[in-house]
Structures are given as structure tokens and as C-alpha cells.
Design a protein around this motif. Structure first.
Motif, PDB file in Angstrom:
ATOM      1  N   THR A  88      66.872  23.969  23.934  1.00 42.92           N
ATOM      2  CA  THR A  88      66.063  24.621  22.904  1.00 42.92           C
ATOM      3  C   THR A  88      65.055  25.518  23.598  1.00 42.92           C
ATOM      4  OG1 THR A  88      64.561  22.723  22.875  1.00 42.92           O
ATOM      5  CG2 THR A  88      66.310  22.763  21.210  1.00 42.92           C
ATOM      6  N   LEU A  89      65.380  26.791  23.702  1.00 48.06           N
ATOM      7  CA  LEU A  89      64.534  27.729  24.435  1.00 48.06           C
ATOM      8  C   LEU A  89      63.316  28.204  23.641  1.00 48.06           C
ATOM      9  CD1 LEU A  89      67.226  29.899  26.217  1.00 48.06           C
ATOM     10  CD2 LEU A  89      65.767  28.139  27.209  1.00 48.06           C
ATOM     11  N   GLY A  90      63.328  28.016  22.325  1.00 49.00           N
ATOM     12  CA  GLY A  90      62.216  28.488  21.498  1.00 49.00           C
ATOM     13  C   GLY A  90      60.855  27.990  21.960  1.00 49.00           C
ATOM     14  N   PRO A  91      60.666  26.670  22.122  1.00 44.12           N
ATOM     15  CA  PRO A  91      59.357  26.179  22.565  1.00 44.12           C
ATOM     16  C   PRO A  91      58.950  26.692  23.949  1.00 44.12           C
ATOM     17  CG  PRO A  91      60.612  24.410  21.569  1.00 44.12           C
ATOM     18  CD  PRO A  91      61.549  25.579  21.712  1.00 44.12           C
ATOM     19  N   LEU A  92      59.918  26.858  24.840  1.00 44.05           N
ATOM     20  CA  LEU A  92      59.604  27.382  26.177  1.00 44.05           C
ATOM     21  C   LEU A  92      59.082  28.805  26.069  1.00 44.05           C
ATOM     22  CD1 LEU A  92      59.612  27.326  29.270  1.00 44.05           C
ATOM     23  CD2 LEU A  92      62.024  28.010  29.177  1.00 44.05           C
ATOM     24  N   PHE A  93      59.786  29.648  25.338  1.00 50.40           N
ATOM     25  CA  PHE A  93      59.349  31.035  25.219  1.00 50.40           C
ATOM     26  C   PHE A  93      58.096  31.179  24.363  1.00 50.40           C
ATOM     27  CE2 PHE A  93      63.538  31.781  26.977  1.00 50.40           C
ATOM     28  CZ  PHE A  93      63.228  32.735  27.941  1.00 50.40           C
ATOM     29  N   LYS A  94      57.860  30.249  23.449  1.00 50.25           N
ATOM     30  CA  LYS A  94      56.598  30.236  22.695  1.00 50.25           C
ATOM     31  C   LYS A  94      55.441  30.044  23.675  1.00 50.25           C
ATOM     32  CE  LYS A  94      55.463  26.383  21.129  1.00 50.25           C
ATOM     33  NZ  LYS A  94      54.424  25.620  21.725  1.00 50.25           N
ATOM     34  N   ASN A  95      55.606  29.084  24.581  1.00 51.30           N
ATOM     35  CA  ASN A  95      54.543  28.833  25.555  1.00 51.30           C
ATOM     36  C   ASN A  95      54.376  29.994  26.520  1.00 51.30           C
ATOM     37  OD1 ASN A  95      54.243  26.402  24.285  1.00 51.30           O
ATOM     38  ND2 ASN A  95      54.332  25.179  26.138  1.00 51.30           N
ATOM     39  N   ILE A  96      55.474  30.650  26.879  1.00 53.90           N
ATOM     40  CA  ILE A  96      55.374  31.833  27.738  1.00 53.90           C
ATOM     41  C   ILE A  96      54.610  32.938  27.010  1.00 53.90           C
ATOM     42  CG2 ILE A  96      56.720  33.680  28.848  1.00 53.90           C
ATOM     43  CD1 ILE A  96      58.832  31.471  29.475  1.00 53.90           C
ATOM     44  N   ALA A  97      54.887  33.120  25.727  1.00 56.07           N
ATOM     45  CA  ALA A  97      54.172  34.127  24.939  1.00 56.07           C
ATOM     46  C   ALA A  97      52.687  33.780  24.826  1.00 56.07           C
ATOM     47  CB  ALA A  97      54.794  34.251  23.553  1.00 56.07           C
ATOM     48  N   ILE A  98      52.390  32.513  24.612  1.00 55.77           N
ATOM     49  CA  ILE A  98      50.990  32.079  24.541  1.00 55.77           C
ATOM     50  C   ILE A  98      50.303  32.333  25.877  1.00 55.77           C
ATOM     51  CG2 ILE A  98      49.480  30.058  24.325  1.00 55.77           C
ATOM     52  CD1 ILE A  98      51.602  28.950  22.335  1.00 55.77           C
ATOM     53  N   LEU A  99      50.986  32.038  26.971  1.00 54.72           N
ATOM     54  CA  LEU A  99      50.424  32.300  28.295  1.00 54.72           C
ATOM     55  C   LEU A  99      50.133  33.784  28.464  1.00 54.72           C
ATOM     56  CD1 LEU A  99      49.566  31.118  31.003  1.00 54.72           C
ATOM     57  CD2 LEU A  99      51.925  31.387  31.775  1.00 54.72           C
ATOM     58  N   GLY A 100      51.013  34.635  27.949  1.00 52.45           N
ATOM     59  CA  GLY A 100      50.762  36.079  27.989  1.00 52.45           C
ATOM     60  C   GLY A 100      49.491  36.451  27.239  1.00 52.45           C
ATOM     61  N   GLY A 101      49.278  35.849  26.088  1.00 50.89           N
ATOM     62  CA  GLY A 101      48.042  36.095  25.333  1.00 50.89           C
ATOM     63  C   GLY A 101      46.816  35.637  26.096  1.00 50.89           C
ATOM     64  N   LEU A 102      46.926  34.493  26.752  1.00 48.85           N
ATOM     65  CA  LEU A 102      45.794  33.988  27.545  1.00 48.85           C
ATOM     66  C   LEU A 102      45.516  34.901  28.729  1.00 48.85           C
ATOM     67  CD1 LEU A 102      46.624  30.175  27.468  1.00 48.85           C
ATOM     68  CD2 LEU A 102      44.784  31.349  26.222  1.00 48.85           C
ATOM     69  N   ILE A 103      46.572  35.389  29.371  1.00 50.27           N
ATOM     70  CA  ILE A 103      46.394  36.316  30.499  1.00 50.27           C
ATOM     71  C   ILE A 103      45.687  37.579  30.026  1.00 50.27           C
ATOM     72  CG2 ILE A 103      47.643  37.811  32.123  1.00 50.27           C
ATOM     73  CD1 ILE A 103      49.667  35.455  32.410  1.00 50.27           C
ATOM     74  N   PHE A 104      45.986  38.042  28.826  1.00 49.83           N
ATOM     75  CA  PHE A 104      45.293  39.198  28.259  1.00 49.83           C
ATOM     76  C   PHE A 104      43.780  38.961  28.235  1.00 49.83           C
ATOM     77  CE2 PHE A 104      43.308  41.252  24.611  1.00 49.83           C
ATOM     78  CZ  PHE A 104      43.625  42.586  24.847  1.00 49.83           C
ATOM     79  N   PHE A 105      43.373  37.782  27.784  1.00 49.01           N
ATOM     80  CA  PHE A 105      41.942  37.486  27.718  1.00 49.01           C
ATOM     81  C   PHE A 105      41.334  37.243  29.095  1.00 49.01           C
ATOM     82  CE2 PHE A 105      42.962  36.731  23.261  1.00 49.01           C
ATOM     83  CZ  PHE A 105      41.906  37.377  22.650  1.00 49.01           C
ATOM     84  N   ILE A 106      42.124  36.764  30.029  1.00 48.44           N
ATOM     85  CA  ILE A 106      41.628  36.568  31.394  1.00 48.44           C
ATOM     86  C   ILE A 106      41.374  37.922  32.051  1.00 48.44           C
ATOM     87  CG2 ILE A 106      42.253  35.738  33.709  1.00 48.44           C
ATOM     88  CD1 ILE A 106      43.848  33.464  32.232  1.00 48.44           C
ATOM     89  N   ILE A 107      42.281  38.858  31.840  1.00 45.93           N
ATOM     90  CA  ILE A 107      42.170  40.187  32.465  1.00 45.93           C
ATOM     91  C   ILE A 107      41.090  41.027  31.806  1.00 45.93           C
ATOM     92  CG2 ILE A 107      43.387  42.385  32.789  1.00 45.93           C
ATOM     93  CD1 ILE A 107      45.953  40.728  33.156  1.00 45.93           C
ATOM     94  N   ASN A 108      40.966  40.941  30.513  1.00 45.49           N
ATOM     95  CA  ASN A 108      40.025  41.770  29.753  1.00 45.49           C
ATOM     96  C   ASN A 108      38.783  40.972  29.404  1.00 45.49           C
ATOM     97  OD1 ASN A 108      41.697  44.266  29.250  1.00 45.49           O
ATOM     98  ND2 ASN A 108      43.075  42.666  28.538  1.00 45.49           N
ATOM     99  N   ASP A 109      37.683  41.289  30.050  1.00 47.44           N
ATOM    100  CA  ASP A 109      36.422  40.583  29.822  1.00 47.44           C
ATOM    101  C   ASP A 109      35.669  41.229  28.665  1.00 47.44           C
ATOM    102  OD1 ASP A 109      34.145  39.086  29.942  1.00 47.44           O
ATOM    103  OD2 ASP A 109      33.545  39.731  31.936  1.00 47.44           O
ATOM    104  N   PHE A 110      35.786  40.640  27.489  1.00 49.35           N
ATOM    105  CA  PHE A 110      35.145  41.204  26.311  1.00 49.35           C
ATOM    106  C   PHE A 110      33.664  40.857  26.219  1.00 49.35           C
ATOM    107  CE2 PHE A 110      39.635  40.900  25.257  1.00 49.35           C
ATOM    108  CZ  PHE A 110      39.877  42.224  24.919  1.00 49.35           C
ATOM    109  N   ASN A 111      33.202  39.942  27.018  1.00 53.77           N
ATOM    110  CA  ASN A 111      31.791  39.555  26.995  1.00 53.77           C
ATOM    111  C   ASN A 111      30.919  40.548  27.753  1.00 53.77           C
ATOM    112  OD1 ASN A 111      32.169  37.213  25.480  1.00 53.77           O
ATOM    113  ND2 ASN A 111      32.779  36.068  27.300  1.00 53.77           N
TER     114      ASN A 111
END
Length: 118
Positions: A88-111
Motif C-alpha cells: 500500500t504505497l498511499g500512506p508512504l507517499f502521503k508521508n513523503i508529501a507531508i515531509l515536502g511541506g515541512l521542508i518548505f517551512f524549514i527552508i522559508n523562514d516566515f518569522n
């Protein structure tokens, strides 16, 4: 929106500790979880961490730190639970997508953004 999945997961970890530990014990790569300590303790600790960091991300408080902490929690969970369930690859790729979103916030300092409006 990204914080929502961590807030929901935090309650699941804290309110369904035994069920979550059982998922770890049934995982193909459960040895990864045991590297971090006794699973029951880690489930409770990760639930607390996901709640605090999820609330920080939701509120915009220290978003880089919150995203980094959530990524640090997400990676071992993904390796332990989702990688071993390759059918079942769905949950794996869901977590990869979530990690991508987190990396976005790590790279972009909005504060600490500077206004470029003239």
C-alpha cells in the motif's frame, strides 16, 4: 493545514497508546523504532511532541523549528511503519508529501521576513 495531521496523530498516539504500539510491533521494520527506546514511551513522547510542534506550526510560532521537529518525528515513523508496507504505497507517499511541506517551512523562514513592498 499541514499541522492538522500532526494534531490528529498526536491525539491518536496519546489516546490509543496500546493500538499504536501494536502497529509498531507488527511492522516489518520495527527494529528502527526500538533504536529510539521502548515503543510505549516513544509513542507517548511522540504524541506530546507532535501536539506541541503542531500547535506551534498552526499558530506560526517558530515555524522553522516546529517543522524541523515534526520532520524529525515523521522520518522514523515513516521508515518503521510505511516503508515495510510496500503493498500500500498511499500512506508512504502521503508521508513523503507531508515531509515536502515541512521542508518548505524549514527552508522559508516566515518569522523573519523583510517587507519588499515599496
Amino acid at each position: 493545514m499541514l499541522s492538522g495531521i500532526f494534531l490528529v496523530a498526536s491525539f491518536s498516539h496519546l489516546l490509543k497508546v496500546e493500538k499504536t504500539v501494536q502497529r509498531i510491533d507488527q511492522a516489518k521494520y520495527k527494529a528502527i523504532a526500538y533504536v529510539f527506546g521502548e515503543p510505549k514511551t516513544m509513542v507517548i513522547a511522540s504524541g506530546i511532541v507532535m501536539f506541541i510542534a503542531g500547535m506551534a506550526l498552526l499558530s506560526g510560532f517558530k515555524t522553522r523549528w516546529a517543522a524541523g521537529i515534526l520532520a524529525a518525528v515523521l522520518i522514523p515513523i515513516t521508515l518503521t511503519i510505511q516503508v515495510g508496507q510496500i503493498t500500500t504505497l498511499g500512506p508512504l507517499f502521503k508521508n513523503i508529501a507531508i515531509l515536502g511541506g515541512l521542508i518548505f517551512f524549514i527552508i522559508n523562514d516566515f518569522n523573519n521576513t523583510k517587507s519588499n513592498n515599496k
